[in-house]
Design a protein around this motif. Structure first.
Motif, PDB file in Angstrom:
ATOM      1  N   GLY A   2       1.135  -1.317  -0.381  1.00 46.28           N
ATOM      2  CA  GLY A   2       0.443   0.058   0.292  1.00 46.28           C
ATOM      3  C   GLY A   2       1.030   1.295  -0.297  1.00 46.28           C
ATOM      4  O   GLY A   2       0.897   2.315   1.139  1.00 46.28           O
ATOM      5  N   THR A  25      -4.933  -4.271  -3.750  1.00 43.56           N
ATOM      6  CA  THR A  25      -5.362  -3.501  -2.379  1.00 43.56           C
ATOM      7  C   THR A  25      -4.871  -4.157  -1.577  1.00 43.56           C
ATOM      8  O   THR A  25      -4.148  -5.459  -1.689  1.00 43.56           O
ATOM      9  CB  THR A  25      -7.595  -4.237  -1.847  1.00 43.56           C
ATOM     10  N   SER A  26      -4.605  -3.265  -0.461  1.00 39.62           N
ATOM     11  CA  SER A  26      -3.554  -3.751   0.672  1.00 39.62           C
ATOM     12  C   SER A  26      -3.961  -3.754   2.522  1.00 39.62           C
ATOM     13  O   SER A  26      -4.103  -5.055   3.126  1.00 39.62           O
ATOM     14  CB  SER A  26      -2.537  -3.146   0.854  1.00 39.62           C
ATOM     15  N   ARG A  27      -5.409  -3.620   1.810  1.00 42.42           N
ATOM     16  CA  ARG A  27      -6.589  -3.644   2.476  1.00 42.42           C
ATOM     17  C   ARG A  27      -7.055  -5.566   3.674  1.00 42.42           C
ATOM     18  O   ARG A  27      -8.087  -5.572   5.058  1.00 42.42           O
ATOM     19  CB  ARG A  27      -7.503  -2.895   3.190  1.00 42.42           C
ATOM     20  N   ASN A  65     -16.993  -3.670  -1.389  1.00 43.65           N
ATOM     21  CA  ASN A  65     -16.016  -5.013  -0.384  1.00 43.65           C
ATOM     22  C   ASN A  65     -15.860  -6.044  -1.201  1.00 43.65           C
ATOM     23  O   ASN A  65     -17.473  -6.819  -0.998  1.00 43.65           O
ATOM     24  CB  ASN A  65     -16.346  -5.470   0.890  1.00 43.65           C
ATOM     25  N   LEU A  95     -11.752   2.327  -8.971  1.00 38.58           N
ATOM     26  CA  LEU A  95     -11.903   1.423  -7.309  1.00 38.58           C
ATOM     27  C   LEU A  95     -13.553   0.244  -8.200  1.00 38.58           C
ATOM     28  O   LEU A  95     -14.800   0.528  -9.003  1.00 38.58           O
ATOM     29  CB  LEU A  95     -13.137   2.875  -7.480  1.00 38.58           C
ATOM     30  N   PHE A 109     -11.854  -8.681  -1.065  1.00 35.04           N
ATOM     31  CA  PHE A 109     -11.063  -7.627  -1.607  1.00 35.04           C
ATOM     32  C   PHE A 109     -11.370  -6.428  -1.053  1.00 35.04           C
ATOM     33  O   PHE A 109     -12.310  -6.075  -2.248  1.00 35.04           O
ATOM     34  CB  PHE A 109     -10.305  -8.403  -2.661  1.00 35.04           C
ATOM     35  N   TYR A 137     -12.096  -2.320  -1.611  1.00 30.92           N
ATOM     36  CA  TYR A 137     -11.289  -0.790  -1.699  1.00 30.92           C
ATOM     37  C   TYR A 137     -10.695  -1.102  -2.731  1.00 30.92           C
ATOM     38  O   TYR A 137      -9.498  -1.088  -2.295  1.00 30.92           O
ATOM     39  CB  TYR A 137     -10.943  -0.168  -0.672  1.00 30.92           C
ATOM     40  N   ALA A 138     -10.515  -2.349  -3.808  1.00 32.15           N
ATOM     41  CA  ALA A 138      -9.866  -2.497  -4.524  1.00 32.15           C
ATOM     42  C   ALA A 138      -9.578  -2.104  -5.649  1.00 32.15           C
ATOM     43  O   ALA A 138     -11.403  -1.143  -6.180  1.00 32.15           O
ATOM     44  CB  ALA A 138      -9.940  -3.788  -4.837  1.00 32.15           C
ATOM     45  N   ARG A 139      -8.318  -2.340  -6.500  1.00 36.16           N
ATOM     46  CA  ARG A 139      -8.235  -1.762  -7.965  1.00 36.16           C
ATOM     47  C   ARG A 139      -7.642  -2.793  -8.698  1.00 36.16           C
ATOM     48  O   ARG A 139      -7.806  -3.643  -8.689  1.00 36.16           O
ATOM     49  CB  ARG A 139      -7.635  -0.275  -8.095  1.00 36.16           C
ATOM     50  N   ASP A 184      -3.353   0.001  -3.473  1.00 36.50           N
ATOM     51  CA  ASP A 184      -4.756   0.664  -3.049  1.00 36.50           C
ATOM     52  C   ASP A 184      -4.941   1.976  -3.791  1.00 36.50           C
ATOM     53  O   ASP A 184      -4.534   2.556  -5.007  1.00 36.50           O
ATOM     54  CB  ASP A 184      -4.678   1.897  -1.560  1.00 36.50           C
ATOM     55  N   PRO A 185      -6.562   2.164  -4.644  1.00 33.90           N
ATOM     56  CA  PRO A 185      -6.923   2.497  -5.081  1.00 33.90           C
ATOM     57  C   PRO A 185      -6.505   4.832  -4.864  1.00 33.90           C
ATOM     58  O   PRO A 185      -6.252   4.725  -3.797  1.00 33.90           O
ATOM     59  CB  PRO A 185      -9.002   3.003  -4.681  1.00 33.90           C
TER      60      PRO A 185
END
Length: 502
Positions: free
Chosen positions: A252, A424-426, A319, A302, A341, A343-345, A280-281
């Motif tokens: 991220g 995503t890193s979340r 999500n 996103l 995943f 909040y991903a791009r 992350d976006p």
């Protein structure tokens, strides 16, 4: 004697006859004992084991047998599980663990030493293990060798289904003991622990951060449990690559990388490096064009989908939940498992350039969303809707794996470059390690480190046999057992009595 006649043969006496019969019986007994001893001697040296279950539930994979037979150092296994617990499937799991470790011991021979400790009954021994291995719960199987140890939790060994909230009723969907136990043995017997580095200096996630929403301390703990050393590295400050890096993680990044850093990373990958990048976006790190040269396109979007309407307002879901996996060692054990995943791009295979050569890296799009998701490119829009002219239509890939090819004609393992890119890193921060997230990350880590054997053994599905009968069928069986069988015995006895009278 008289008249030259020959003496008549005297018949054997009763005593002589008894001696002959006794000697014959003794010879037969000795022969039978000799056959039994020979059979046991042959069986001890040419031992065969058979698994008569239909699915081969207790049969070990060839990979497991080879690893156990090649053990050089002793491995101590401590089964630290209660004989009975609050969950009704614990006893079944304990039986599976016993049977599995019996198979492990057969192939590992004297190199595998197993001890069973019931934490509810042997309190002194239990307290010793809690202190020695820093345990926080009495439901693990511990593997130790040469000062290193790893433990496998009960909940990691099984997939459980049909467990309503607040209920203790549950059934085991799959038993994953063989793969986890093999992984633990390989981890504690490795001659040297692999080392990975988290890059810092660009706002990346911190493996020492315990924050519930942004920290990476939990995933770092799982990495260390796999006998992997975790360290941090500031590339710009050091002006050099970390020494002896098994893999580099960029989690991220929020600030751009300098050209000097990109040059160092490029040189690292050219020298058969291993890299895991999680984006992350809305954050532009400068790694996007760098990765495109390796065949990976990171979209500036996103991923979202419509999630219904509430009080006249359209809801959007960012999500992303996926269960569509491509065939690959990273995803081999994730079938029927949801991975989130948030909040991903989107991340995809880049279109090959005109000057692309035949030895281009192999790109695998690991996971894809369902078609209702789209990639929203106007992230600042308060009311985003899908625009075919600008946005990216689903299904959308969210992670890719990159691997360079061996030169033609080369059979030996000379090492290859491997890269995993996730949108995503979340998905593995301290708040999001549910579902298949942890498995996806650890499988990616082990694949980068060329530890595919740690993800190569599939779980075993228990066999269940059920006899479903209607009430009428149950009544018929009851009458047959309670009345028919005694009646049949009585009839047979009566017929025998009649026959003897005649």
């Amino acid at each position: 004697m008289a008249n030259g006649s020959q003496p008549e043969n005297k018949p054997p006496t009763l005593r002589h006859r008894r001696l002959v019969i006794g000697a014959n019986v003794l010879v037969q007994i000795v022969a039978v004992l000799a056959l039994v001893v020979m059979a046991n001697w042959l069986a001890s040296r040419h031992y065969l084991r058979f698994d008569w279950t239909k699915s081969g539930y207790y049969k070990l994979s060839d990979k497991t047998k080879q690893e156990l037979a090649s053990l050089k150092e002793p491995v101590d296994v401590v089964v630290f599980l209660p004989a009975s617990g609050g969950r009704d499937y614990v006893e079944k799991v304990l039986d599976d663990v016993r049977n599995l470790l019996n198979e492990f011991q057969f192939y590992g021979k004297d190199k595998l030493r197993v001890e069973y400790v019931d934490p509810q009954r042997d309190l002194a021994r239990a307290q010793q293990f809690v202190k020695e291995y820093n345990l926080d719960s009495p439901d693990v199987v511990i593997f130790a060798s040469g000062g290193r140890h790893k433990y496998v939790r009960l909940d990691e060994m099984v997939d459980v289904e049909n467990e309503p909230a607040g209920s203790e009723e549950a059934s085991v969907k799959a038993f994953k003991g063989e793969g986890l136990f093999l992984s633990a043995i390989q981890t504690v017997t490795e001659e040297e622990s692999p080392k990975i580095y988290f890059l810092t200096g660009h706002g990346e996630r911190d493996p020492e951060d315990f924050d519930q929403t942004s920290g990476y301390s939990e995933i770092a703990r799982y990495i260390k449990r796999d006998n992997i050393t975790v360290e941090k590295w500031n590339l710009l400050e050091k002006q050099a690559l970390p020494p002896g890096a098994g893999a580099i993680i960029i989690a991220g990044p929020r600030k751009p990388f300098s050209q000097a850093e990109l040059n160092l990373l490029q040189q690292y990958l050219k020298n058969k490096g291993r890299l895991l990048v999680m984006f992350d976006p809305r954050d532009q790190s400068g790694l996007e064009p760098f990765l495109k040269r390796w065949g990976v396109q990171v979209d500036d979007d996103l991923v979202m989908r419509k999630a219904g309407v509430l009080l006249g307002t359209e809801l959007l879901d960012v999500n992303t939940v996926v269960a569509d996996y491509a065939p690959h060692p990273i995803t081999a054990k994730l079938a029927d498992t949801n991975t989130q995943f948030p909040y991903a791009r989107s991340v995809r295979r880049a279109q090959p350039s005109e000057d692309a050569t035949a030895d281009q890296p192999r790109i695998t799009e690991l996971v894809k969303t369902s078609p209702e998701y789209w990639g929203e490119t106007d992230v600042d829009n308060e009311h985003p809707t899908f625009n075919p002219a600008k946005d990216i239509a689903g299904p959308l890939p969210l992670a890719v794996a990159v691997e360079t090819s061996k030169p033609q004609g080369v059979d030996v393992d000379i090492g290859v470059t491997r890269v995993v890119v996730v949108g995503t890193s979340r998905f593995v921060d301290n708040s999001d390690l549910g579902g298949g997230n942890l498995d996806f990350f650890m499988n990616s880590m082990n694949w980068l480190l060329q530890r595919e054997q740690l993800v190569a053994v599939s779980p075993k599905v228990p066999e269940e046999f059920r006899l479903d009968m209607s009430p009428h069928q149950q009544m018929a069986v009851y009458i047959l057992v309670m009345g028919g069988m005694p009646l049949a015995v009585g009839i047979i006895g009566f017929l025998v009595w009649l026959g003897r009278r005649k």
